[in-house]
Design a protein around this motif. Structure first.
Motif: not given
Lengths: 324, 506
Positions: A195, A198-199, A201-202, A205, A318, A323, B56-57, B76, B341-346, B349, B352
């Motif tokens: 954890x 991985x992040x 900050x999270x 928190x 790929x 890009x 891009x695709x 692009x 995305x930055x504070x709530x979750x890894x 991972x 679960x």
């Protein structure tokens, strides 16, 4: 083979590339030289990989936690010199715990700087690489360290002994791999390392003490270094001050080769063991083919760059992208 | 007079990824001088469609026409050369370079021996900036500009070619109301020059203000195009999610319990001053205000991420000192943070592991994490919150925004909090999931949880809250019950109009 587009092949190659490359190498070596797959050769490779392997186990924790540890090679020299010196002064039974204590103190110091002081791990451990080397030379006075009575000490058992015919270094390496593997994958501590890497900050928190976890990863790394130093000292019963020089990069290579991301948060102990073995077998194969040992430096680094490229490629699905 | 031909036309675009049909025969046409909204829930295929358009695709089948000429997009850069430019939600500027260097990045005008022609560069840039009517010049360092002005630089970059079509991807996500006005003016100018515009946004208000037509995608399929003047938010929503969205006022009345949390005179430097309020069990308390009004900072203080200068925090009548998130969690305070995305979750991972992270120390059998206990928690909250994922082992980063947010909510509900703080519960979440999360928050209130909701969206605050605290510039301006609050008095309270009265009245 419907649906197997050019991009599809690229994706498969990107994901499994390192294993495929390894298999091709192994088959090639085996065809080139029968001895490569002889039991004693294989056992020899694992045995000579054990010291690097033990160090890589510890560094795996640091890397998954999102940091680097470039100090392990220099720290291993320190452990080796210290335990050899104390062996004659205190006797082996006291020399070993004393060496572990000193090595762990170094790990704790790095862990404090990176974890609690939040300093950049690359800079801290690069600096410690140099600082510990100086410490080792100060300790030894720049001279090689040798045990006086090489034949009469039980200290050689760790590096040279066998239990039921299996070399002790292999047992220690694999035993430690199992214990640390379980620690990483099955305990709350292991989960927190993922954890934090991985992040971070999270993780904070979520009430995870980020600084303490980072600190502990460095402590584990230095513990593994102490074990590696013990194996090294016990195997040779004498050593130069530079015995671990350059190993930090080989260790990092094995960890990355195994597939741990240098960004942190991914990797496993099992994969690191695979990475260590790949490195060991390739070096062995090259020697058996009659190439000078210094060729392995070039080949090893070519393989590592390949591994890093495949790692990036696997993430974007790929092999090449105009890009990003 | 011949009928005008579309500047850009996509026809029958199909794009499949392993296991997913991301685009299933999507067609879209943009007329010169038209602002064409592209709407759809997250995962409906908007981004994929734009990536196909940007080269891009490569599409599996289907054709792209520029001014009715069939075109194959490869990158692009090539799209830009053909006059199709993208203004991305996430800005891609080099902070350390000047505005001029950013605008002409990769195509700086040159003199002999490859030297940059600075005179021409600054002159050309200033000419572009003039058409955008902005208050900074070509030599300004981009890092010194506000987000809104940086966006203007992005737009300036688009204007270095004579664009036929400009695609705006959620351009207002981080803009203030005043900044939006400037952006809309630029869009209107492009329109009068005959440029076709694709405007991607979740915000209905804007869509109805500036667009001519609205095309809707759902599950990778084209659901239809509506003329903005002849349709309603409800109709668009129905097309997007297959039903309409309830955003009525919160009129539910259930009995409230004891005071769970009381805050007295809380101060934290310049961020907020003298904040006092009480929160009862079973109550949903909304915090409404502009970005920077101090709402998130209060939440972070309650969660131990900031140290208050003064004031008291009381939980169930007992004063507590909270110095770290660990302490906050121990006291039963949970925070669903604003930046998922930055504070709530890894993100790397699985579902679960993310959900059980705060209580991992307690989910053990001997020294090891108990798989069974973890899966039980995950299964319980997956069912309760209707989290749609193939399984607990799915990497969280692969889920839609709505499902990610439910994982975060599940993570904190599983801690059985005394006080649950939810900061911007539906930011970046599609309409359908939004409704589910609103219902969920109201249910939590009904179940007796003490909930604080912080939001910048007025309909949301009005919809979920039993009581609303309006903040301006770090101060609590006013408290409203759900009966007395109106959109007007709420806007007044948070815009500082009352602040002046407040000062004068003293």
């Amino acid at each position: 083979m419907a649906g197997l587009t050019k991009q599809g092949i690229g994706a498969i190659l990107a994901k499994q590339g390192i294993l495929i490359a390894f298999a091709i190498f192994m088959i090639g070596f085996a065809l080139a030289n029968q001895r490569f797959i002889a039991i004693d050769n294989i056992s020899g490779v694992i045995r000579s990989s054990a010291i690097l392997g033990v160090m890589a186990l510890g560094v795996t924790f640091v890397v998954i936690g999102g940091n680097f540890d470039l100090s392990v090679g220099s720290m291993m020299s320190f452990s080796t010199i210290v335990v050899l010196d104390l062996h004659d002064k205190l006797g082996p039974a006291l020399a070993i715990p004393a060496m572990f204590g000193l090595t762990l103190a170094l790990g704790a110091f790095i862990g404090f700087l990176v974890g609690y002081m939040k300093l950049n791990s690359l800079i801290v451990t690069l600096g410690m690489l140099s600082a510990i080397h100086g410490l080792t030379l100060t300790w030894s006075g720049g001279k090689n360290m040798d045990i006086a009575d090489k034949a009469g000490t039980w200290f050689s058992v760790f590096g040279q002994g066998r239990i039921l015919g299996v070399p002790v270094p292999i047992l220690i390496f694999l035993g430690l791999a199992v214990i640390l593997g379980i620690t990483l994958s099955k305990t709350p501590f292991g989960r927190k390392v993922y954890a934090v890497g991985g992040n971070g900050q999270a993780a904070t928190f979520s009430g995870i003490p980020r600084a303490r976890i980072v600190f502990l990863t460095y402590l584990m790394s230095s513990f593994c270094v102490a074990v590696a130093g013990l194996l090294q000292a016990s195997r040779s019963l004498g050593s130069q001050n530079t015995v671990g020089q350059g190993m930090e990069l080989e260790v990092l290579a094995a960890v990355v080769l195994g597939g741990a991301s240098l960004m942190g948060g991914s990797g496993t102990i099992f994969k690191t063991v695979i990475g260590v073995l790949i490195l060991g077998f390739i070096q062995n194969g090259l020697l058996l083919m009659g190439l000078a040992f210094y060729v392995q430096y070039v080949v090893t680094w070519a393989i590592i760059i390949l591994a890093v490229w495949l790692d990036v490629a696997a993430k974007r699905g790929r092999l090449w992208s105009p890009t990003a | 007079m011949t009928a005008p031909i579309p500047v850009l036309r996509l026809e029958g675009i199909v794009k499949t990824f392993p296991g997913v049909r991301a685009l299933d025969g999507v067609s879209l046409s943009v007329m010169p001088g038209e602002v064409h909204a592209l709407m759809g829930e997250n995962g409906a295929g908007k981004s994929t469609l734009m990536k196909v358009l940007g080269g891009i695709h490569a599409p599996d089948t289907g054709q792209i026409f520029i001014a009715e000429e069939p075109t194959v997009m490869t990158s692009p850069q090539q799209a830009k050369a053909k006059g199709v430019v993208f203004i991305h939600q996430e800005l891609s500027l080099a902070d350390e370079l000047s505005v001029a260097e950013n605008i002409f990045l990769g195509e700086l005008p040159l003199k002999s021996f490859g030297r940059v022609d600075w005179t021409k560069l600054y002159a050309d840039t200033d000419a572009i900036l003039k058409t955008l009517n902005v208050g900074f010049d070509a030599k300004t360092r981009v890092g010194d500009l506000s987000i809104a002005n940086q966006q203007m630089v992005e737009i300036g970059r688009a204007l270095t070619v004579n664009p036929r079509a400009v695609i705006f991807d959620e351009p207002t996500a981080s803009l203030t109301d005043a900044e939006k006005v400037v952006l809309f003016k630029v869009i209107a100018d492009l329109q009068t020059k005959g440029v076709g515009i694709i405007y991607i946004s979740h915000r209905m208000e804007e869509i109805f203000k500036i667009t001519d037509r609205i095309s809707v995608l759902r599950d990778g399929q084209y659901r239809g195009t509506l003329t903005t003047a002849d349709t309603s938010e409800d109709e668009v929503t129905q097309l997007m999610i297959g039903r309409s969205l309830d955003l009525s006022r919160n009129t539910s009345h259930h009995a409230l319990g004891d005071v769970a949390l009381e805050v007295r005179g809380l101060c934290c430097g310049k961020l907020f001053h003298d904040v006092s309020f009480a929160l009862r069990k079973g109550e949903v308390l909304g915090f409404y205000g502009l970005v920077g009004a101090g709402r998130t900072e209060i939440a972070e203080t309650l969660f131990g991420l900031r140290t208050p200068r003064a004031g008291q925090i009381l939980l169930n009548g007992q004063e507590v000192k909270i110095t770290s998130p660990i302490e906050a969690i121990r006291h039963g305070i949970s925070l669903v943070p604003e930046d998922r995305k930055h504070q709530g979750l890894v993100l790397g991972m699985n579902c679960r592991d993310n959900m059980t992270l705060p209580q991992i120390d307690d989910l053990t059998a001997g020294p090891f994490v108990s798989d069974g206990a973890e899966v039980a928690i995950f299964d319980h909250y997956r069912d309760k919150l209707d989290i749609r994922t193939p399984g607990w082992h799915q990497t969280v980063g692969n889920l839609s925004g709505g499902n990610q947010q439910k994982i975060v909510i599940g993570k904190w509900l599983s801690m059985r909090p005394q006080v649950l703080i939810v900061d911007e519960p539906t930011r970046g979440i599609d309409v359908g999931s939004k409704a589910e999360i609103h219902n969920l928050i109201r249910d939590l209130g009904a179940q007796g949880y003490a909930v604080i909701v912080i939001s910048s969206e007025m309909p949301e605050v009005l919809h979920v809250s039993d009581r609303i605290i309006a903040m301006f510039s770090g101060r609590v301006m006013r408290e409203f019950t759900s009966e007395e609050v109106t959109e007007d008095n709420l806007v007044q309270a948070i815009s500082g109009i009352e602040a002046n009265k407040f000062v004068e009245g003293r």
